[in-house]
Design a protein around this motif. Structure first.
Motif: not given
Length: 130
Positions: A4-19
């Motif tokens: 299957p095609p490789r999916r790029r990893a996503r970094i969720e920045v919303v949680a980081m901004i909340d912290i």
């Protein structure tokens, strides 16, 4: 065999901004000093003409029994004068204390300030009805 095609990893920045905002709010509240003399046993006298002042360089607490303290450390009049003389004549001083403190004790503290060359002396009060 097809992979299957490789999916790029996503970094969720919303949680980081909340912290980051929580940490920012915590440090602002932790370093904010609105009342320098919180441990005062007594009640400030009321004044109808009180105005807000900038935070003072030195807050002198005058207890009901005439005892003097600066930053929680008890002082006599000579040591208070020496402390203020070391800080310099441009030091802003606020005298706070119990409403029942004797006028003679207040005058003695003000004399100690003047002996050190301090001219910017304020008295802490509370608003009428507060």
């Amino acid at each position: 065999m097809a992979y299957p095609p490789r999916r790029r990893a996503r970094i969720e920045v919303v949680a980081m901004i909340d912290i980051i905002f929580f940490l920012l709010a915590f440090f602002i509240l932790a370093t904010l000093e609105t009342l320098p003399a919180r441990g005062l046993d007594g009640q400030l006298p009321a004044s109808a003409s009180a105005t807000r002042l900038d935070p003072a360089d030195v807050v002198i607490v005058l207890a009901r029994n005439g005892a003097i303290s600066v930053a929680g450390a008890p002082l006599d009049h000579q040591r208070l004068t020496a402390l203020l003389r070391d800080k310099g004549p441009r030091t802003q001083v606020t005298i706070t204390g119990a409403g029942a403190a004797a006028l003679a004790d207040l005058v003695a503290v003000m004399d100690a300030c003047r002996a050190a060359g301090i001219t910017a002396i304020a008295l802490a009060t509370r608003e009428v009805g507060a």
